[in-house]
Design a protein around this motif. Structure first.
Motif, PDB file in Angstrom:
ATOM      1  N   ALA A   1    -114.168   7.582  70.110  1.00 55.07           N
ATOM      2  CA  ALA A   1    -113.860   8.482  69.090  1.00 55.07           C
ATOM      3  C   ALA A   1    -113.834   7.426  67.789  1.00 55.07           C
ATOM      4  O   ALA A   1    -114.225   7.645  66.686  1.00 55.07           O
ATOM      5  N   ARG A   2    -112.809   6.661  67.749  1.00 58.18           N
ATOM      6  CA  ARG A   2    -112.337   5.520  66.787  1.00 58.18           C
ATOM      7  C   ARG A   2    -113.718   4.921  66.526  1.00 58.18           C
ATOM      8  O   ARG A   2    -114.297   4.558  65.189  1.00 58.18           O
ATOM      9  N   ARG A   3    -114.636   4.347  67.318  1.00 57.14           N
ATOM     10  CA  ARG A   3    -115.653   3.618  67.005  1.00 57.14           C
ATOM     11  C   ARG A   3    -116.814   4.528  66.492  1.00 57.14           C
ATOM     12  O   ARG A   3    -117.478   3.969  65.304  1.00 57.14           O
ATOM     13  N   PHE A   4    -116.908   5.839  66.824  1.00 59.83           N
ATOM     14  CA  PHE A   4    -117.815   6.596  66.173  1.00 59.83           C
ATOM     15  C   PHE A   4    -117.527   6.959  64.848  1.00 59.83           C
ATOM     16  O   PHE A   4    -118.344   6.846  63.799  1.00 59.83           O
ATOM     17  N   ASN A   5    -116.337   7.112  64.692  1.00 62.83           N
ATOM     18  CA  ASN A   5    -115.761   7.494  63.249  1.00 62.83           C
ATOM     19  C   ASN A   5    -115.932   6.226  62.160  1.00 62.83           C
ATOM     20  O   ASN A   5    -116.256   6.540  61.242  1.00 62.83           O
ATOM     21  N   ALA A   6    -115.923   5.217  62.651  1.00 60.52           N
ATOM     22  CA  ALA A   6    -116.026   4.088  61.912  1.00 60.52           C
ATOM     23  C   ALA A   6    -117.545   3.809  61.519  1.00 60.52           C
ATOM     24  O   ALA A   6    -117.605   3.178  60.539  1.00 60.52           O
ATOM     25  N   THR A   7    -118.546   4.545  62.319  1.00 57.59           N
ATOM     26  CA  THR A   7    -119.728   4.373  61.806  1.00 57.59           C
ATOM     27  C   THR A   7    -120.083   5.393  60.817  1.00 57.59           C
ATOM     28  O   THR A   7    -121.212   5.183  59.907  1.00 57.59           O
ATOM     29  N   ILE A   8    -119.243   6.372  60.453  1.00 62.80           N
ATOM     30  CA  ILE A   8    -119.780   7.364  59.357  1.00 62.80           C
ATOM     31  C   ILE A   8    -119.004   6.729  58.226  1.00 62.80           C
ATOM     32  O   ILE A   8    -117.844   6.409  57.842  1.00 62.80           O
ATOM     33  N   PRO A   9    -120.140   6.531  57.280  1.00 62.10           N
ATOM     34  CA  PRO A   9    -119.648   5.758  55.809  1.00 62.10           C
ATOM     35  C   PRO A   9    -118.913   6.650  55.046  1.00 62.10           C
ATOM     36  O   PRO A   9    -118.980   7.794  54.935  1.00 62.10           O
ATOM     37  N   PHE A  10    -117.949   5.862  54.062  1.00 65.18           N
ATOM     38  CA  PHE A  10    -117.467   6.787  53.223  1.00 65.18           C
ATOM     39  C   PHE A  10    -118.363   7.303  52.124  1.00 65.18           C
ATOM     40  O   PHE A  10    -119.281   6.331  51.681  1.00 65.18           O
ATOM     41  N   SER A  11    -118.273   8.156  51.451  1.00 68.21           N
ATOM     42  CA  SER A  11    -119.097   8.648  50.198  1.00 68.21           C
ATOM     43  C   SER A  11    -118.745   7.602  49.048  1.00 68.21           C
ATOM     44  O   SER A  11    -117.711   7.101  48.805  1.00 68.21           O
ATOM     45  N   THR A  12    -120.188   7.405  48.403  1.00 68.85           N
ATOM     46  CA  THR A  12    -120.246   6.623  47.343  1.00 68.85           C
ATOM     47  C   THR A  12    -120.121   7.291  46.184  1.00 68.85           C
ATOM     48  O   THR A  12    -120.246   6.644  45.014  1.00 68.85           O
ATOM     49  N   ALA A  13    -120.042   8.545  46.015  1.00 72.15           N
ATOM     50  CA  ALA A  13    -119.971   9.521  44.991  1.00 72.15           C
ATOM     51  C   ALA A  13    -118.685   9.463  44.357  1.00 72.15           C
ATOM     52  O   ALA A  13    -117.823   9.138  45.024  1.00 72.15           O
ATOM     53  N   PRO A  14    -118.441   9.701  42.979  1.00 73.62           N
ATOM     54  CA  PRO A  14    -116.967   9.805  42.538  1.00 73.62           C
ATOM     55  C   PRO A  14    -116.059  10.586  43.280  1.00 73.62           C
ATOM     56  O   PRO A  14    -116.559  11.537  43.917  1.00 73.62           O
ATOM     57  N   ASN A  15    -114.764  10.211  43.364  1.00 75.86           N
ATOM     58  CA  ASN A  15    -113.902  11.080  44.110  1.00 75.86           C
ATOM     59  C   ASN A  15    -112.722  11.345  43.164  1.00 75.86           C
ATOM     60  O   ASN A  15    -111.659  10.754  43.235  1.00 75.86           O
ATOM     61  N   PRO A  16    -112.838  12.280  42.035  1.00 73.75           N
ATOM     62  CA  PRO A  16    -111.973  12.501  41.121  1.00 73.75           C
ATOM     63  C   PRO A  16    -110.792  13.211  41.735  1.00 73.75           C
ATOM     64  O   PRO A  16    -111.048  13.966  42.631  1.00 73.75           O
ATOM     65  N   ALA A  17    -109.649  13.056  41.003  1.00 76.49           N
ATOM     66  CA  ALA A  17    -108.521  13.905  41.760  1.00 76.49           C
ATOM     67  C   ALA A  17    -108.375  15.289  41.173  1.00 76.49           C
ATOM     68  O   ALA A  17    -109.165  15.649  40.088  1.00 76.49           O
ATOM     69  N   ALA A  18    -107.569  16.211  42.068  1.00 77.82           N
ATOM     70  CA  ALA A  18    -107.571  17.610  41.717  1.00 77.82           C
ATOM     71  C   ALA A  18    -106.895  17.814  40.447  1.00 77.82           C
ATOM     72  O   ALA A  18    -105.875  16.925  40.084  1.00 77.82           O
ATOM     73  N   ARG A  19    -107.022  19.048  39.929  1.00 72.37           N
ATOM     74  CA  ARG A  19    -106.073  19.377  38.637  1.00 72.37           C
ATOM     75  C   ARG A  19    -104.715  19.697  39.066  1.00 72.37           C
ATOM     76  O   ARG A  19    -104.713  20.054  40.269  1.00 72.37           O
ATOM     77  N   PRO A  20    -103.901  19.612  38.476  1.00 72.76           N
ATOM     78  CA  PRO A  20    -102.613  19.805  38.748  1.00 72.76           C
ATOM     79  C   PRO A  20    -102.485  21.202  38.860  1.00 72.76           C
ATOM     80  O   PRO A  20    -103.249  22.217  38.326  1.00 72.76           O
ATOM     81  N   PHE A  21    -101.518  21.799  39.875  1.00 70.93           N
ATOM     82  CA  PHE A  21    -101.425  23.380  40.095  1.00 70.93           C
ATOM     83  C   PHE A  21    -100.066  23.881  39.845  1.00 70.93           C
ATOM     84  O   PHE A  21     -99.091  22.974  40.166  1.00 70.93           O
ATOM     85  N   PHE A  22     -99.840  24.700  38.980  1.00 69.27           N
ATOM     86  CA  PHE A  22     -98.586  24.994  38.726  1.00 69.27           C
ATOM     87  C   PHE A  22     -98.518  26.529  39.034  1.00 69.27           C
ATOM     88  O   PHE A  22     -99.141  27.676  38.753  1.00 69.27           O
ATOM     89  N   ILE A  23     -97.595  26.744  39.935  1.00 70.21           N
ATOM     90  CA  ILE A  23     -97.164  28.313  40.518  1.00 70.21           C
ATOM     91  C   ILE A  23     -96.674  29.271  39.764  1.00 70.21           C
ATOM     92  O   ILE A  23     -95.885  28.780  38.858  1.00 70.21           O
ATOM     93  N   SER A  24     -97.156  30.233  39.740  1.00 69.85           N
ATOM     94  CA  SER A  24     -96.542  31.858  38.918  1.00 69.85           C
ATOM     95  C   SER A  24     -96.059  32.620  39.681  1.00 69.85           C
ATOM     96  O   SER A  24     -96.279  32.407  41.006  1.00 69.85           O
ATOM     97  N   GLY A  25     -95.713  33.692  39.306  1.00 71.78           N
ATOM     98  CA  GLY A  25     -95.150  34.716  39.787  1.00 71.78           C
ATOM     99  C   GLY A  25     -93.682  35.051  40.124  1.00 71.78           C
ATOM    100  O   GLY A  25     -92.840  34.011  39.567  1.00 71.78           O
ATOM    101  N   SER A  26     -93.143  36.131  40.812  1.00 70.69           N
ATOM    102  CA  SER A  26     -91.958  36.237  40.872  1.00 70.69           C
ATOM    103  C   SER A  26     -90.982  34.962  41.706  1.00 70.69           C
ATOM    104  O   SER A  26     -91.638  34.404  42.492  1.00 70.69           O
TER     105      SER A  26
END
Length: 452
Positions: free
Chosen positions: A82-107
């Motif tokens: 499984a590790r050998r197979f996973n190593a054959t899957i390349p990482f995406s070369t597209a941008p990997n932007p961070a998610a926006r911050p989340f601020f919880i609301s409600g009671s």
């Protein structure tokens, strides 16, 4: 003659050094074991698949179609392969932007429920490891903002919890919650959850919605974009538009469902019965545990039939799935129980009265249990509430026919009147009367149909 030289004594190892060497050897054995035990858990279906099923082309889901979320199935591979197979899957070369911050609301109560659900996900999935916990928390928040998932923290974490396979986080359905974190570990997990809900972003995983350990191969491994590696865990996002920041724009629900399974860890999940919370749980596909129904919501039994019959005025805001939980909670341990409910409160029969035909027709929900027959069934009025299967629908009572006309004797000389047989003049025969056609009366169907 010289004296013989005495033989050199073997070097002695100090006792403290023996202890140090033993500790090093013990750590060498325990460290990999601890990594495995504290690894984030992944959803696992019992059905294993072949590697050929994993090697499938990436499918870019069009923007007009929401991606489907399915249980994870694993390829039948040893860890090394499984590790050998996973190593054959390349990482995406597209941008990997961070998610926006989340601020919880409600009671305050809703926020506390969200904190505890997120803390449970991080601890049961990543153990007492701060980095792994932050990565898991980010995936949960990413899912909550994505239209393919529920729009509350608890809804995401406990999605599919009622199924042994199909739950999105296996700790919610595989019995793992019988383990309890230590007070210190739980406090650390809650701190990380609070930070994530107060704007902290774990940027490395970007907009990942999936992850797995590197020693297993889920069926979707090749079809998603691999974007990050955190320790021994690989993180993925959907391909195409659904993996880009504009897709993560779904608004937070502003409320959190009560999760009965969390009651042992969180006092904020020990109080149930809030109609809004129950409705949210039903809308998000979260199974409602009957213990979440408070005592105050249980109707009193109708007089007669040994206190085993209940007529209830139902709160439509609870949602139809909560009716079944209310019925089971109401029936308790009774071997025989009949629960009938109406959302039209004016149709509820008075105490001590059986429902008439109009009230039966207007009934919204029914539940019947008879343990002597091994029977238990919940049915809904499907003209009022849509159900996923017709077997959950009540059978409607057919309308009764018009009153049967009275037989009328025919007058003498009427051509429709049959002649009397010879020797019986003056005796009226059955043929002297025109009878209406025989119409069999319909048998009213029971309110609750037998199980199919």
């Amino acid at each position: 003659m010289t004296d013989p030289v005495p033989a050199a004594e073997p070097a002695r190892i100090a006792p403290g050094l023996w202890v140090a060497l033993a500790l090093i050897a013990l750590l060498a054995v325990l460290a990999p074991l601890l990594i495995v035990l504290n690894a984030p858990r992944i959803p696992v279906d019992d059905e294993r698949i072949t590697l050929a099923e994993v090697r499938k082309p990436k499918r870019v889901v069009p923007q007009a179609e929401i991606p489907e979320v399915e249980p994870v199935r694993l390829a039948a591979l040893p860890m090394d392969e499984a590790r050998r197979f996973n190593a054959t899957i390349p990482f995406s070369t597209a941008p990997n932007p961070a998610a926006r911050p989340f601020f919880i609301s409600g009671s305050a109560d809703n926020q506390a429920r969200a904190v505890d659900c997120l803390a449970a996900a991080t601890w049961y999935e990543a153990g007492d490891d701060a980095v792994g916990q932050r990565a898991v928390a980010q995936v949960v928040l990413n899912r909550m903002r994505h239209p393919a998932f529920p729009k509350s923290v608890c809804g995401v974490v406990f999605q599919g919890q009622e199924r042994r396979t199909g739950c999105q986080f296996t700790f919610t359905c595989d019995g793992a919650m019988t383990r309890t974190p230590s007070a210190a570990a739980w406090a650390r997990a809650r701190d990380i959850a609070r930070q994530a809900l107060a704007g902290f972003v774990y940027a490395k995983v970007g907009h990942s919605t999936h992850y797995h350990t590197d020693w297993v191969v889920p069926y979707w491994s090749s079809s998603l974009d691999k974007v990050a590696e955190v320790h021994t865990h690989l993180f993925f996002r959907w391909t195409g538009w659904w993996g880009t920041p504009p897709a993560f724009r779904r608004a937070y629900a502003g409320a959190e469902p009560v999760i009965a399974k969390m009651a042992r860890l969180s006092p904020f999940h020990a109080v149930g019965g809030d109609p809004a919370a129950l409705a949210l749980a039903a809308a998000e596909g979260v199974a409602i545990d009957p213990v979440a129904i408070p005592e105050s919501a249980i109707p009193q039994p109708v007089t007669g039939e040994a206190g085993n019959v209940f007529h209830a005025a139902l709160d439509r805001n609870m949602g139809p799935d909560a009716f079944a939980a209310l019925a089971i909670r109401t029936c308790g341990e009774r071997p025989f129980c009949k629960f009938l409910g109406w959302t039209d409160h004016g149709k509820v029969p008075p105490a001590g009265s059986a429902p008439n035909a109009g009230q039966i027709e207007a009934m919204s929900f029914s539940y019947l249990r008879d343990q002597t027959q091994g029977f238990g069934k919940a049915l809904w009025n499907c003209s009022e509430f849509k159900r996923p299967s017709p077997v959950q629908c009540m059978r409607r009572m057919p309308a009764l026919p018009a009153a049967m006309p009275t037989a009328v004797p025919l007058a003498e000389g009427d051509p429709n009147r049959a002649a009397a047989p010879d020797g019986l003049t003056g005796v009226r025969r059955k043929a002297d009367v025109v009878m209406p056609p025989v119409v069999p009366l319909p048998v009213p169907q029971p309110t609750v149909a037998p199980a199919r």
